[in-house]
Structures are given as structure tokens and as C-alpha cells.
Design a protein around this motif. Structure first.
Motif, PDB file in Angstrom:
ATOM      1  N   VAL A  62     -17.829  20.280  -4.023  1.00  0.00           N
ATOM      2  CA  VAL A  62     -16.678  20.689  -3.208  1.00  0.00           C
ATOM      3  C   VAL A  62     -17.233  21.067  -1.838  1.00  0.00           C
ATOM      4  N   PHE A  63     -16.835  20.323  -0.829  1.00  0.00           N
ATOM      5  CA  PHE A  63     -17.430  20.554   0.490  1.00  0.00           C
ATOM      6  C   PHE A  63     -16.388  20.463   1.589  1.00  0.00           C
ATOM      7  N   LEU A  64     -16.740  21.021   2.733  1.00  0.00           N
ATOM      8  CA  LEU A  64     -15.882  20.967   3.918  1.00  0.00           C
ATOM      9  C   LEU A  64     -16.341  19.820   4.811  1.00  0.00           C
ATOM     10  N   THR A  65     -15.398  19.038   5.285  1.00  0.00           N
ATOM     11  CA  THR A  65     -15.706  17.966   6.235  1.00  0.00           C
ATOM     12  C   THR A  65     -14.716  18.037   7.379  1.00  0.00           C
ATOM     13  N   ARG A  66     -14.858  17.128   8.320  1.00  0.00           N
ATOM     14  CA  ARG A  66     -13.894  17.011   9.419  1.00  0.00           C
ATOM     15  C   ARG A  66     -13.382  15.582   9.469  1.00  0.00           C
ATOM     16  N   GLN A  67     -12.078  15.459   9.603  1.00  0.00           N
ATOM     17  CA  GLN A  67     -11.466  14.153   9.750  1.00  0.00           C
ATOM     18  C   GLN A  67     -11.927  13.504  11.060  1.00  0.00           C
ATOM     19  N   ASP A  93      -5.314  31.643  -2.036  1.00  0.00           N
ATOM     20  CA  ASP A  93      -6.765  31.524  -2.114  1.00  0.00           C
ATOM     21  C   ASP A  93      -7.129  30.996  -3.501  1.00  0.00           C
ATOM     22  N   ILE A  94      -7.979  29.977  -3.545  1.00  0.00           N
ATOM     23  CA  ILE A  94      -8.364  29.421  -4.837  1.00  0.00           C
ATOM     24  C   ILE A  94      -9.873  29.210  -4.885  1.00  0.00           C
ATOM     25  N   GLU A  95     -10.388  29.061  -6.086  1.00  0.00           N
ATOM     26  CA  GLU A  95     -11.798  28.746  -6.278  1.00  0.00           C
ATOM     27  C   GLU A  95     -11.905  27.451  -7.061  1.00  0.00           C
ATOM     28  N   ILE A  96     -12.668  26.499  -6.528  1.00  0.00           N
ATOM     29  CA  ILE A  96     -12.872  25.209  -7.181  1.00  0.00           C
ATOM     30  C   ILE A  96     -14.369  24.965  -7.285  1.00  0.00           C
ATOM     31  N   GLY A  97     -14.845  24.784  -8.489  1.00  0.00           N
ATOM     32  CA  GLY A  97     -16.265  24.516  -8.668  1.00  0.00           C
ATOM     33  C   GLY A  97     -17.158  25.558  -8.040  1.00  0.00           C
ATOM     34  N   GLY A  98     -16.735  26.816  -8.096  1.00  0.00           N
ATOM     35  CA  GLY A  98     -17.527  27.894  -7.528  1.00  0.00           C
ATOM     36  C   GLY A  98     -17.385  28.058  -6.029  1.00  0.00           C
ATOM     37  N   VAL A  99     -16.525  27.268  -5.401  1.00  0.00           N
ATOM     38  CA  VAL A  99     -16.329  27.336  -3.944  1.00  0.00           C
ATOM     39  C   VAL A  99     -14.963  27.954  -3.659  1.00  0.00           C
ATOM     40  N   ALA A 100     -14.938  28.960  -2.801  1.00  0.00           N
ATOM     41  CA  ALA A 100     -13.696  29.630  -2.438  1.00  0.00           C
ATOM     42  C   ALA A 100     -13.027  28.889  -1.276  1.00  0.00           C
ATOM     43  N   ILE A 101     -11.758  28.536  -1.456  1.00  0.00           N
ATOM     44  CA  ILE A 101     -10.983  27.861  -0.412  1.00  0.00           C
ATOM     45  C   ILE A 101      -9.784  28.758  -0.089  1.00  0.00           C
ATOM     46  N   PRO A 102      -9.641  29.168   1.164  1.00  0.00           N
ATOM     47  CA  PRO A 102      -8.561  30.090   1.521  1.00  0.00           C
ATOM     48  C   PRO A 102      -7.186  29.422   1.492  1.00  0.00           C
ATOM     49  N   LYS A 103      -6.159  30.241   1.489  1.00  0.00           N
ATOM     50  CA  LYS A 103      -4.783  29.782   1.596  1.00  0.00           C
ATOM     51  C   LYS A 103      -4.579  29.057   2.924  1.00  0.00           C
ATOM     52  N   GLY A 104      -3.743  28.001   2.896  1.00  0.00           N
ATOM     53  CA  GLY A 104      -3.407  27.291   4.131  1.00  0.00           C
ATOM     54  C   GLY A 104      -4.434  26.278   4.578  1.00  0.00           C
TER      55      GLY A 104
END
Length: 404
Positions: free
Chosen positions: A27-32, A291-302
Motif C-alpha cells: 500500500v503506497f502513495l503515488t502521484r497521478q 481514517d482507515i488502515e490497510i495492510g498496516g498503512v494508515a490512510i486519512p479520511k478524504g
């Protein structure tokens, strides 16, 4: 850490990229391409679960608000295209149920079944045009793209002669670059507004006429919903299937024994193609409502989230040797068409077109081979798609001339 996507290197090695991500950072952050930040989920179990998780939503109004704000932060105008408008792909219940039921009422198995003879005839005509050509031919545009584009045109009631024009628009829409997508969006909107007006005045037997009449008589589709649905059906109705067919050609010409398997059990072959070479790499945008957690990664609301169905379908934790073509796995469990509420309404049509196109090619040009090494086949540079932009092939002699 942000993992960079949508580069030339990414598109050339997308499956290797996703394999590394599954192992190192699932689970990672990228940019379009636009610079908008998006979270990407790559593992099968996570992807399948999140496809039906109410903590991720698709409501077009809220999605539009989030996207516009993030586009401004990335230095762009707060503009989004018709594909991200109020259609069933960007809706949650109860709106999703209403929009999908209306389309399902018209997008029936009977209507699709009636397209088989047309699809078979069109396939033969497209392949016959290559007869006698000694040099390499590009089976991407002239066959893999042309067939589903002309079929969806027939279904919708869009003039098939316009296919080259709308293919340019849809390619730009899927680029992910607002500098390309927004001018194309304006053109395709104007095109469909005029076509809808014409269908309203003089309806035919096509799907767009039926949708237009239903909107007028039952007040079930607003003008914006009708327009967005029409654009969605045109884009989804040929872009994804074109990728399936081009990937199928690549496999047909490089996998020993596949032609025989295809001719004896085309549905099974197409199902494994859908898993291994998923036409869509990234499912369309969802957003977190808490706010959710996926695969140990926290992803904020919105935040924006994309689920990589193409990566999930090769996850070795679900599919042993997931990067190999293997009919023995039975084709069950893949998420190439999604899962749950948003399972692709056009899946039966895509399967039909894939089976017809690939079996006809195998029968009519049994000596066909790639004109370049497989690692030199250029991949499409479309943000969510997975396919080839060119498919140079040496066809050889045409073995079968089909009935007219």
C-alpha cells in the motif's frame, strides 16, 4: 515515501513494478500525471475486500469536491471530466442501484447475444482486409481497437465512421493529464449532446435511443446522468476490450500450444487472459470516508484510493505462479471485472468479443508471428489501463476465407 508511477519505465515494466510493490510496499502513495496524490493497493486479499468496503466510496459529488481541491493544490484548474460525473461507476447506493438498474434493463443478455453474428461478421471483414499483405501489420489499431469500437458503436447507435475521432478523445481522457483530457472532454461532450438530441427527435433501436427515451418518459436520468452514462459506455465499451484482444494476440503468438487450447475452449483461455493480462490495471477512484488502515498503512479520511486489480490478479499469495499462463487454475477468483456492486456490467460483451476475435485470428492466420521481440512491444500510456499501443505482426497466408 511516494512511489513514482506513470513514467516511461513504469509503463514498459508495469508488472515488474507491481510485483516489487506487493513485496516491498503493498500500500503506497503515488502521484497521478496531474500531480494529485493517490493511495494504491496491490495485494489480492486487500483489493478484493476493499472492492466491497463501505469505508471507500465513489459518490460523484463528494469525489468531485475532493478531486477539484487536490487539482488546485497540484497547480491545475478545478475541472474534472464527464467520466467522473454522475454515472453508475461514480455512485453509491441508492443512486448506484437506480443508475445500474436502468442500464441493466437495456443492456440485456438478449441485446448482447444479438451482437454475436454482427461481431463475427465484422471480425471476418477486418481480418480479410489484411489478406495478401506480406510485411508487418499493426493488429492493435486495425483489429484489437477497431473491433470493440465498432461493436460498441453499433450497440449505442454511434456512427462507426466516427471511431477514429472518438478514439483520439477517449485516449486523451484516459491519459490522466488535464492538459490533454479536458480539451478532449469538451469535444466528446459536445458530440454526445448533439447525438442525444438527434436520438430524442428520431430514436432508433439502439441503446442510446432507449436510454434517451427512458430518461424522457420515466424521469429516471437527468441530462447530466444521461451524458455521463453515454460517455462511460463508449469509453469502457471499447478501451478495455481492445486491451484484452491485443494482450490475447501477444499470448497467442508467443505461448506454445495456446492456439489449440483456444480453438477447443475459448472461454477458458479468455478467462485466464483476463486474469494474467488484466485490461484495467487500476480501478477508478474511490475515497476514504473515515481514517482507515490497510495492510498496516494508515490512510486519512478524504484521501483518494485506487485498487490495482491488475496487480491483485498476479498475486502469488492467491494464484500460484501468478505470472504464468495456466489454464489448469480454472479462471476463478480474478477481479479483472471488479467485484461486488461495481462488477462490470459489460463483462459478457467483453468476453464475447475476446472469444470471437482471438479464435478467428487463430483459425484464419495460423502462421502469424510477432514482427518484433515481445519486450519491444510498446505499452499504452494510459493511467488506469494495461495494454499495447502497437501490435506489429507478420500474418502469413490466410488459411480460411469465412462465409459472407
Amino acid at each position: 515515501m511516494t512511489r513514482e508511477m506513470f513514467t516511461a519505465q513504469y509503463f514498459a515494466r508495469v508488472h515488474e513494478f507491481m510485483e516489487t510493490a506487493r513485496a516491498e510496499e503493498p500500500v503506497f502513495l503515488t502521484r497521478q500525471v496531474s500531480g494529485v496524490p493517490t493511495w494504491v493497493v496491490t495485494r489480492y486479499d486487500d483489493v478484493r475486500a476493499l472492492l466491497t468496503d463501505d469505508r471507500l466510496r465513489k459518490d460523484s459529488v463528494q469525489l468531485g469536491e475532493i478531486l477539484r481541491a487536490k487539482l488546485v493544490e497540484a497547480g491545475h484548474k478545478p475541472e474534472i471530466g464527464t467520466l467522473l460525473g454522475p454515472n453508475m461507476l461514480n455512485a453509491d447506493p441508492p443512486d448506484h442501484s437506480r443508475l445500474r438498474l436502468l442500464l441493466a434493463k437495456e443492456f440485456t443478455a438478449r441485446r448482447i447475444a444479438r451482437l454475436r453474428p454482427f461481431t463475427e461478421r465484422l471480425t471476418d471483414e477486418l481480418l480479410a482486409a489484411y489478406e495478401g499483405q506480406d510485411g508487418p501489420v499493426d493488429l492493435a489499431d486495425g483489429f484489437a481497437v477497431a473491433l470493440p469500437a465498432l461493436v460498441i458503436s453499433e450497440l449505442l447507435g454511434v456512427p462507426g465512421a466516427d471511431r477514429h475521432e472518438f478514439q483520439g478523445w477517449t485516449g486523451a481522457l484516459l491519459s490522466g493529464d488535464p492538459r490533454l483530457s479536458m480539451p478532449a472532454n469538451a469535444k466528446i461532450e459536445a458530440y454526445f449532446k448533439e447525438l442525444i438530441r438527434a436520438k430524442s427527435e428520431q430514436p432508433g433501436e439502439d441503446l442510446l435511443s432507449a436510454m434517451t427515451l427512458a430518461s424522457e418518459q420515466e424521469d429516471r436520468l437527468s441530462a447530466d446522468e444521461l451524458l455521463s452514462a453515454a460517455v462511460l459506455l463508449l469509453v469502457a465499451g471499447h478501451e478495455t476490450t481492445a486491451n484484452l484482444i491485443s494482450a490475447g494476440i501477444r499470448r497467442l503468438l508467443t505461448e506454445p500450444g495456446l492456439a489449440g487450447q483456444l480453438l477447443s475452449d475459448a472461454p477458458a483461455v479468455v478467462e485466464e487472459l483476463l486474469r494474467l493480462d488484466s485490461p484495467v490495471m487500476l480501478a477508478t477512484f474511490r475515497f476514504t470516508v473515515e481514517d482507515i488502515e490497510i495492510g498496516g498503512v494508515a490512510i486519512p479520511k478524504g484521501e483518494l484510493v485506487q485498487l490495482s486489480v491488475g496487480s491483485a490478479n498476479r498475486d502469488a499469495a492467491r494464484f500460484e505462479h501468478g505470472d504464468r499462463f495456466d489454464l489448469d487454475r480454472g479462471g476463478r477468483g480474478h477481479v479483472a471485472f471488479g467485484h461486488g456492486l461495481h462488477h462490470c456490467l459489460g463483462a459478457p460483451l467483453a468476453r464475447l468479443e475476446g472469444e470471437v476475435a482471438l479464435t478467428a485470428l487463430a483459425r484464419q492466420f495460423p502462421d502469424a508471428r510477432l514482427a518484433v521481440p515481445v519486450d519491444q512491444l510498446p505499452h499504452r500510456r494510459a493511467a488506469i489501463m494495461n495494454g499495447y499501443s502497437e501490435m506489429p505482426v507478420l500474418l502469413g497466408a490466410r488459411a480460411v476465407v469465412t462465409n459472407s
